[in-house]
Design an enzyme around this catalytic site. Structure first.
Site, PDB file in Angstrom:
ATOM      1  N   GLU A 110      81.330  45.447  77.935  1.00 46.75           N
ATOM      2  CA  GLU A 110      81.794  44.383  78.816  1.00 46.75           C
ATOM      3  C   GLU A 110      82.717  44.993  79.864  1.00 46.75           C
ATOM      4  O   GLU A 110      83.420  45.961  79.591  1.00 46.75           O
ATOM      5  CB  GLU A 110      82.542  43.328  78.005  1.00 46.75           C
ATOM      6  CG  GLU A 110      81.606  42.543  77.126  1.00 46.75           C
ATOM      7  CD  GLU A 110      82.322  41.505  76.284  1.00 46.75           C
ATOM      8  OE1 GLU A 110      83.431  41.097  76.638  1.00 46.75           O
ATOM      9  OE2 GLU A 110      81.749  41.126  75.255  1.00 46.75           O
ATOM     10  N   PHE A 144      73.668  48.887  74.366  1.00 45.86           N
ATOM     11  CA  PHE A 144      74.930  49.622  74.237  1.00 45.86           C
ATOM     12  C   PHE A 144      75.898  49.324  75.388  1.00 45.86           C
ATOM     13  O   PHE A 144      76.879  50.037  75.569  1.00 45.86           O
ATOM     14  CB  PHE A 144      74.666  51.130  74.167  1.00 45.86           C
ATOM     15  CG  PHE A 144      73.810  51.523  72.988  1.00 45.86           C
ATOM     16  CD1 PHE A 144      74.366  51.654  71.730  1.00 45.86           C
ATOM     17  CD2 PHE A 144      72.449  51.726  73.140  1.00 45.86           C
ATOM     18  CE1 PHE A 144      73.581  52.000  70.628  1.00 45.86           C
ATOM     19  CE2 PHE A 144      71.656  52.073  72.053  1.00 45.86           C
ATOM     20  CZ  PHE A 144      72.219  52.208  70.787  1.00 45.86           C
ATOM     21  N   PHE A 150      87.097  57.668  74.030  1.00 48.73           N
ATOM     22  CA  PHE A 150      87.538  56.843  72.903  1.00 48.73           C
ATOM     23  C   PHE A 150      88.616  57.499  72.049  1.00 48.73           C
ATOM     24  O   PHE A 150      88.685  57.312  70.844  1.00 48.73           O
ATOM     25  CB  PHE A 150      86.327  56.383  72.053  1.00 48.73           C
ATOM     26  CG  PHE A 150      85.637  55.215  72.704  1.00 48.73           C
ATOM     27  CD1 PHE A 150      84.948  55.394  73.891  1.00 48.73           C
ATOM     28  CD2 PHE A 150      85.721  53.936  72.174  1.00 48.73           C
ATOM     29  CE1 PHE A 150      84.369  54.331  74.539  1.00 48.73           C
ATOM     30  CE2 PHE A 150      85.146  52.866  72.821  1.00 48.73           C
ATOM     31  CZ  PHE A 150      84.465  53.065  74.011  1.00 48.73           C
ATOM     32  N   LYS A 188      72.398  51.360  66.239  1.00 48.11           N
ATOM     33  CA  LYS A 188      73.385  50.493  66.911  1.00 48.11           C
ATOM     34  C   LYS A 188      74.657  50.357  66.066  1.00 48.11           C
ATOM     35  O   LYS A 188      75.779  50.534  66.547  1.00 48.11           O
ATOM     36  CB  LYS A 188      72.737  49.127  67.182  1.00 48.11           C
ATOM     37  CG  LYS A 188      73.678  48.055  67.646  1.00 48.11           C
ATOM     38  CD  LYS A 188      74.217  48.318  69.035  1.00 48.11           C
ATOM     39  CE  LYS A 188      75.348  47.358  69.307  1.00 48.11           C
ATOM     40  NZ  LYS A 188      75.664  47.167  70.674  1.00 48.11           N
ATOM     41  N   CYS A 232      82.221  43.005  69.665  1.00 45.44           N
ATOM     42  CA  CYS A 232      81.305  43.934  68.976  1.00 45.44           C
ATOM     43  C   CYS A 232      81.949  44.741  67.860  1.00 45.44           C
ATOM     44  O   CYS A 232      81.530  44.635  66.706  1.00 45.44           O
ATOM     45  CB  CYS A 232      80.679  44.880  69.991  1.00 45.44           C
ATOM     46  SG  CYS A 232      79.532  44.031  71.057  1.00 45.44           S
TER      47      CYS A 232
HETATM   48  C1  UDX Z   1      81.482  48.137  72.706  1.00 45.84           C
HETATM   49  C2  UDX Z   1      80.620  49.408  72.803  1.00 45.84           C
HETATM   50  O1  UDX Z   1      81.295  50.386  73.607  1.00 45.84           O
HETATM   51  C3  UDX Z   1      79.246  49.088  73.397  1.00 45.84           C
HETATM   52  O2  UDX Z   1      78.432  50.254  73.367  1.00 45.84           O
HETATM   53  C4  UDX Z   1      78.599  47.984  72.572  1.00 45.84           C
HETATM   54  O3  UDX Z   1      77.373  47.602  73.168  1.00 45.84           O
HETATM   55  C5  UDX Z   1      79.521  46.770  72.464  1.00 45.84           C
HETATM   56  O4  UDX Z   1      80.783  47.168  71.942  1.00 45.84           O
HETATM   57  P1  UDX Z   1      82.930  46.650  74.384  1.00 45.84           P
HETATM   58  O5  UDX Z   1      83.335  45.870  73.179  1.00 45.84           O
HETATM   59  O6  UDX Z   1      82.489  45.914  75.592  1.00 45.84           O
HETATM   60  O7  UDX Z   1      81.726  47.672  74.027  1.00 45.84           O
HETATM   61  O8  UDX Z   1      84.171  47.539  74.849  1.00 45.84           O
HETATM   62  P2  UDX Z   1      84.675  49.051  74.724  1.00 45.84           P
HETATM   63  O9  UDX Z   1      84.937  49.569  76.079  1.00 45.84           O
HETATM   64  O10 UDX Z   1      83.817  49.857  73.853  1.00 45.84           O
HETATM   65  O11 UDX Z   1      86.109  48.811  74.045  1.00 45.84           O
HETATM   66  C6  UDX Z   1      86.234  48.181  72.764  1.00 45.84           C
HETATM   67  C7  UDX Z   1      87.677  48.088  72.368  1.00 45.84           C
HETATM   68  O12 UDX Z   1      88.197  49.362  72.044  1.00 45.84           O
HETATM   69  C8  UDX Z   1      88.619  47.529  73.450  1.00 45.84           C
HETATM   70  O13 UDX Z   1      89.532  46.637  72.825  1.00 45.84           O
HETATM   71  C9  UDX Z   1      89.328  48.740  73.982  1.00 45.84           C
HETATM   72  O14 UDX Z   1      90.598  48.436  74.513  1.00 45.84           O
HETATM   73  C10 UDX Z   1      89.426  49.602  72.727  1.00 45.84           C
HETATM   74  N1  UDX Z   1      89.549  51.045  72.989  1.00 45.84           N
HETATM   75  C11 UDX Z   1      88.515  51.704  73.591  1.00 45.84           C
HETATM   76  C12 UDX Z   1      90.674  51.738  72.586  1.00 45.84           C
HETATM   77  O15 UDX Z   1      91.610  51.155  72.032  1.00 45.84           O
HETATM   78  N2  UDX Z   1      90.737  53.087  72.814  1.00 45.84           N
HETATM   79  C13 UDX Z   1      89.734  53.775  73.397  1.00 45.84           C
HETATM   80  O16 UDX Z   1      89.867  54.998  73.552  1.00 45.84           O
HETATM   81  C14 UDX Z   1      88.600  53.064  73.812  1.00 45.84           C
END
Ligand code: UDX
Length: 444
Positions: free
Chosen positions: A153, A150, A247, A202, A258
């Site tokens: 990045e 989980f 989020f 997942k 992801c």
């Molecule tokens: C995600 C999951 O969080 C992680 O648990 C899984 O293992 C892999 O996928 P990641 O892709 O690294 O992780 O980034 P994350 O911080 O979750 O953000 C994903 C995307 O959502 C980004 O583009 C981010 O900018 C966007 N985002 C996130 C939003 O637009 N708003 C939010 O409130 C949070």
């Protein structure tokens, strides 16, 4: 414990390095010799805060080695971690060919009882397939365990050392005890399930987080129409413990390796069982459209975009990473380009990766700083919320070099008070437009 990790992408490399830091002997395997050469020279093929230092520390301690030969990894290991990619096929389904090949290779090299632990995100039933492939190719005893990853990045090292929970999908007591022992130093919140439920946890988790983002983005779009402010709405909603504040940041939508891949894969997994996942299909559609709102906002402010110069701050799909997979910046820049705009783009880390995503032309200019990108521009668009862009001093210092002080904030990083100290016309997502109080001298 002796551990072999197959695959040195974000998941494999970070997990391997962190397990070595916990005192295990880890060997990371990747068939890509150039990556192994880099790692052996203590160069890291990905940008991830804190990882380089941790690699150096554990290589020097003798806990961490790298090889391109799978036999070297498998022979010594008690636990073999599969962390190879499962990129999407054109249908949206996960491509399992790397996993299948690795399962065969592991089986061929097995010399005694092994635990094969899958960290790659795989559709329900894949670990059973892995079990069958290995059985067909070895007489040695083994168990397959699913331990989904989980980590995010950009904060992968922190997340690995501080997981909210560890999910262990396992059918054998012997393997369960070993894998619990391996994860005990990380958290007490270890949940043991059957393998299929672990695989589903997942996908369901990523789909739910993606749903939260698309939900708040639609609320933002409605806020714009009714004159409400989505940051206040999200704050008010998030204080309800049943909802939670994480989020709920409205913006230009999610990207990365992801969420886009896993949401499509889950839609396909359901579809294969004749179940239409209507909610998740809408989540994906909302996300695909959200990034284009930036273009609409620019058009509303500037009229035709033809001949206008637009500065882009941020190309990575999120801050603290050089990953540009499914970054909203790609479609936004392509659309601006189609509309005849001149683009001046800058990202602190992801520039080189981004250049290989997009076809170069004379209307896309790569800049060496955020400031250079704004010089002579008619508008700035912030697409990635890097810390260096959230700096009011920087914001104030760039407005005078612009042809028009327009700031389109795709991540809602500035407050009304910040903007009042500038001369910008400020357009964000799901919040009323604002204007700064400071007079500006624009360049012609
Ligand atoms: C995600 C999951 O969080 C992680 O648990 C899984 O293992 C892999 O996928 P990641 O892709 O690294 O992780 O980034 P994350 O911080 O979750 O953000 C994903 C995307 O959502 C980004 O583009 C981010 O900018 C966007 N985002 C996130 C939003 O637009 N708003 C939010 O409130 C949070």
């Amino acid at each position: 414990m002796n551990i072999a990790v197959i695959g040195t992408g974000y998941v494999g490399l970070v997990s391997g390095v962190c397990f070595s830091d916990l005192g295990n002997k880890v060997i990371c395997v990747d068939k890509d010799q150039s990556k192994i050469d880099m790692l052996n020279n203590m160069d890291v093929p990905i940008y991830e805060p804190g990882l380089k230092e941790l690699i150096k520390k554990n290589v020097e301690k003798g806990n961490l080695t790298f090889t391109s030969e799978i036999s070297k990894g498998v022979t010594e290991a008690d636990v073999i971690i599969i962390a190879v990619g499962t990129p999407p096929l054109p249908s949206g389904e996960a491509n399992l060919s790397f996993i299948e090949q690795v399962a065969k290779d592991i089986a061929t090299e097995m010399n005694t009882y092994k635990i094969v632990m899958t960290k790659s995100t795989v559709p329900v039933g894949t670990n059973e397939q892995i079990q069958q492939i290995i059985s067909r190719n070895t007489d040695q005893p083994f168990d397959v365990v699913s331990v989904p990853e989980f980590l995010r990045e950009g904060s992968a090292v922190h997340d690995t050392f501080n997981p909210d929970r560890i999910i262990i999908g396992v059918e054998s007591k012997q393997a369960e005890d070993v894998i619990i022992e391996l994860h005990k130093p990380l958290t007490e919140k270890i949940i043991v399930t059957d393998i299929r439920s672990a695989e589903m946890i997942k996908y369901a988790s990523n789909a739910f987080l993606a749903t939260k983002i698309s939900f708040i983005n639609e609320i933002a779009n409605i806020c714009e129409k009714v004159g409400a402010d989505v940051t206040k709405v999200a704050n008010g909603m998030g204080l309800d413990k049943r909802i939670g504040s994480a989020f709920l940041n409205a913006g230009i939508g999610y990207g990365g390796s992801c969420f886009p891949k896993d949401t499509q894969a889950l839609i396909q997994i359901a579809g294969n069982e004749d179940y239409e996942f209507k909610l998740l299909k809408s989540v994906v559609q909302v996300n695909n459209e959200q990034r284009y709102n930036i273009i609409e906002k620019l058009k509303q402010s500037l009229g035709s975009l033809s001949g206008q110069t637009i500065a882009i701050w941020g190309l990575a799909f999120k801050p603290d990473t050089d990953d540009v997979r499914d970054a909203p910046a790609k479609e936004i820049i392509e659309e601006l380009n189609k509309a005849g705009a001149h683009i001046k783009a800058y990202d602190p880390i992801a520039m080189e990766n981004f250049k290989s995503l997009i076809e170069a032309n004379e209307n896309i200019e790569w800049c060496v700083s955020a400031k250079e990108a704004t010089e002579g521009s008619h508008a700035v668009c912030l697409l990635t919320d890097w810390k260096e862009f959230k700096d009011l001093k920087l914001l104030k210092s760039v407005q005078n070099g612009m042809k028009q002080p327009i700031f389109v904030d795709g991540r809602n990083v500035f407050t009304k008070e910040d903007i009042q100290e500038t001369g910008f016309e400020y357009i964000s997502i799901g919040r009323p437009s604002m204007k700064g109080r400071i007079p500006v001298t624009v360049t012609q």
